[in-house]
Design a protein around this motif. Structure first.
Motif, mmCIF file in Angstrom:
data_model
loop_
_atom_site.group_PDB
_atom_site.id
_atom_site.type_symbol
_atom_site.label_atom_id
_atom_site.label_comp_id
_atom_site.label_asym_id
_atom_site.label_seq_id
_atom_site.Cartn_x
_atom_site.Cartn_y
_atom_site.Cartn_z
ATOM 1 N N GLY A 18 0.821 -1.205 0.000
ATOM 2 C CA GLY A 18 0.000 0.000 0.000
ATOM 3 C C GLY A 18 0.852 1.250 0.000
ATOM 4 O O GLY A 18 2.027 1.228 0.390
ATOM 5 N N VAL A 19 0.253 2.348 -0.464
ATOM 6 C CA VAL A 19 0.910 3.650 -0.490
ATOM 7 C C VAL A 19 -0.040 4.677 0.111
ATOM 8 O O VAL A 19 -1.191 4.780 -0.316
ATOM 9 N N VAL A 75 4.561 16.738 1.073
ATOM 10 C CA VAL A 75 3.818 15.495 0.937
ATOM 11 C C VAL A 75 4.641 14.372 1.544
ATOM 12 O O VAL A 75 5.805 14.174 1.183
ATOM 13 N N THR A 76 4.043 13.657 2.484
ATOM 14 C CA THR A 76 4.690 12.495 3.085
ATOM 15 C C THR A 76 4.151 11.245 2.404
ATOM 16 O O THR A 76 2.948 10.975 2.438
ATOM 17 N N TRP A 116 5.727 -2.244 2.530
ATOM 18 C CA TRP A 116 6.243 -3.331 1.704
ATOM 19 C C TRP A 116 5.635 -4.662 2.141
ATOM 20 O O TRP A 116 5.120 -4.799 3.246
ATOM 21 N N ARG A 117 5.740 -5.644 1.256
ATOM 22 C CA ARG A 117 5.164 -6.959 1.517
ATOM 23 C C ARG A 117 5.746 -7.603 2.777
ATOM 24 O O ARG A 117 5.055 -8.297 3.501
ATOM 25 N N GLY A 118 7.016 -7.367 3.019
ATOM 26 C CA GLY A 118 7.650 -7.985 4.178
ATOM 27 C C GLY A 118 7.316 -7.326 5.500
ATOM 28 O O GLY A 118 7.743 -7.800 6.553
ATOM 29 N N GLY A 119 6.554 -6.229 5.465
ATOM 30 C CA GLY A 119 6.197 -5.540 6.700
ATOM 31 C C GLY A 119 6.983 -4.268 6.954
ATOM 32 O O GLY A 119 6.651 -3.501 7.855
ATOM 33 N N LEU A 120 8.049 -4.035 6.177
ATOM 34 C CA LEU A 120 8.821 -2.809 6.355
ATOM 35 C C LEU A 120 8.042 -1.608 5.822
ATOM 36 O O LEU A 120 7.194 -1.738 4.945
ATOM 37 N N VAL A 121 8.354 -0.450 6.389
ATOM 38 C CA VAL A 121 7.675 0.788 6.003
ATOM 39 C C VAL A 121 8.733 1.832 5.651
ATOM 40 O O VAL A 121 9.709 2.013 6.380
ATOM 41 N N THR A 122 8.559 2.505 4.532
ATOM 42 C CA THR A 122 9.458 3.572 4.097
ATOM 43 C C THR A 122 8.669 4.865 3.984
ATOM 44 O O THR A 122 7.594 4.880 3.380
#
Length: 371
Positions: free
Chosen positions: A202-203, A213-214, A219-225
């Motif tokens: 998701g985005v 804008v943030t 990501w699929r693995g659970g990480l968030v950027t």
């Protein structure tokens, strides 16, 4: 249109599942309860804290903490003779679960199939041609119900068996991430989209008032950027952000800072114009004109000067010479004086001593004067 009016229309149109967003939950629930009383419909409300509550009955702790049990308890509310509303409070918190999504979908489809069947059965046999559309809707609802049950069975049967990956394929796959920046420009648009759908769940975008804008990538693995980007804003006129910029410009202007100095300070302090980039002379001049900000020198020319200072023109009149005589002596170093830092011009002490010294210089009784 009110919430109750909307609900009445949707229910009449055989919508079996509705998503409602409200910032005033008690008011929304009160309006729904009044609608059910007016239409003689059954009403049940489920919440994680109080469990299942059916209007006209004692509170129940059924499905108090289990969202799946809450959805399945809808059948306890259903009535064959009239509509029934089942309200799931704050249920969006559980929609990240595939099981919850599939169970909700199945219940919605079952409700649609039941409603279609009931409408079909209520039609007079002599009017079956009129009921043809109802029959098609019933059959469609049955197909959707079977599909939802099949998906749910697949989900409940457990994850698919693991695929064996050879050491060579594993090594090639592990190097993809390193090679991706170089490969990205060579990929077709559809390939890029497919790759992103594989990697990203998701985005989320959050645009602030300051044009930032943030972007939050999950990501699929659970990480968030999280990445911040500055985007242009059409206008900030008379906004809170412009007010902060103007206040800062006014503060710097009162210290005697030049336009170039104001521009440099604003850019270093992180202020950004509405269209992005950096502040320029044109932008600062527009702000000054819009908010009536004038320089200290201009204020001095309008007669707003310190009470203890002479301008060059005023002291020249006291000494009995022309203003040009004062400037000529200053340029030759005979009158030694520095420009005032606040006003950007020469200001002389408003004292008899200063006037007397300049008269002595005029009469040739001294070689130079210092202030």
């Amino acid at each position: 249109m009110s919430l109750s009016s909307n609900l009445r229309e949707y229910i009449a149109a055989c919508f079996t599942g509705l998503w409602i967003e409200s910032h005033e939950h008690p008011d929304a629930l009160a309006e729904i309860a009044q609608l059910c009383r007016d239409e003689s419909w059954r009403l049940a409300v489920w919440g994680i804290e109080r469990g299942l509550q059916i209007a006209g009955q004692d509170s129940s702790e059924v499905a108090g903490g289990d969202p799946l049990a809450a959805i399945r308890s809808i059948n306890a509310v259903a009535s064959p003779d009239s509509s029934a509303l089942f309200v799931l409070q704050n249920f969006h918190r559980y929609l990240s679960s595939p099981e919850v999504i599939q169970t909700v979908a199945r219940q919605v489809i079952e409700g649609r199939q039941t409603r279609a069947e009931r409408q079909y059965n209520h039609v007079d046999p002599e009017n079956r041609l009129i009921a043809a559309s109802l029959e098609r809707r019933w059959e469609q609802a049955l197909d959707e119900l079977e599909q939802a049950r099949r998906l749910l069975r697949d989900l409940e049967s457990g994850p698919p068996p693991a695929v064996k990956v050879s050491a060579r394929d594993r090594k090639a796959f592990s190097d993809v991430g390193k090679q991706l920046p170089g490969m990205w420009n060579d990929l077709a648009i559809e390939s890029r989209k497919a790759l992103l759908r594989t990697l990203v769940m998701g985005v989320n975008l959050d645009r602030g008032d300051e044009g930032k804008v943030t972007v939050r990538l999950v990501w699929r693995g659970g990480l968030v950027t999280e990445v911040e980007r500055q985007v242009p804003i059409h206008s900030r006129r008379y906004s809170e952000l412009e007010e902060r910029v103007v206040n800062r410009v006014r503060e710097l202007n009162e210290t005697g800072a030049s336009t170039d100095a104001i521009i440099s300070c604003l850019n270093k302090e992180g202020f950004i114009p509405c269209r992005g980039g950096e502040f320029t002379t044109a932008i600062i001049m527009k702000l000054k004109q819009r908010y009536g900000i004038i320089s200290n020198l201009e204020s001095l020319r309008q007669g707003n000067q310190p009470a203890n200072k002479y301008t060059a023109e005023q002291i020249a009149a006291e000494v009995g010479v022309k203003r040009e005589w004062i400037y000529r002596k200053i340029s030759r170093g005979i009158i030694r004086i520095e420009k005032n830092s606040l006003y950007g011009c020469y200001l002389f002490p408003r004292t008899k001593q200063a006037v007397r010294e300049l008269r002595r210089l005029k009469e040739g009784k001294c070689a130079h004067v210092s202030f």
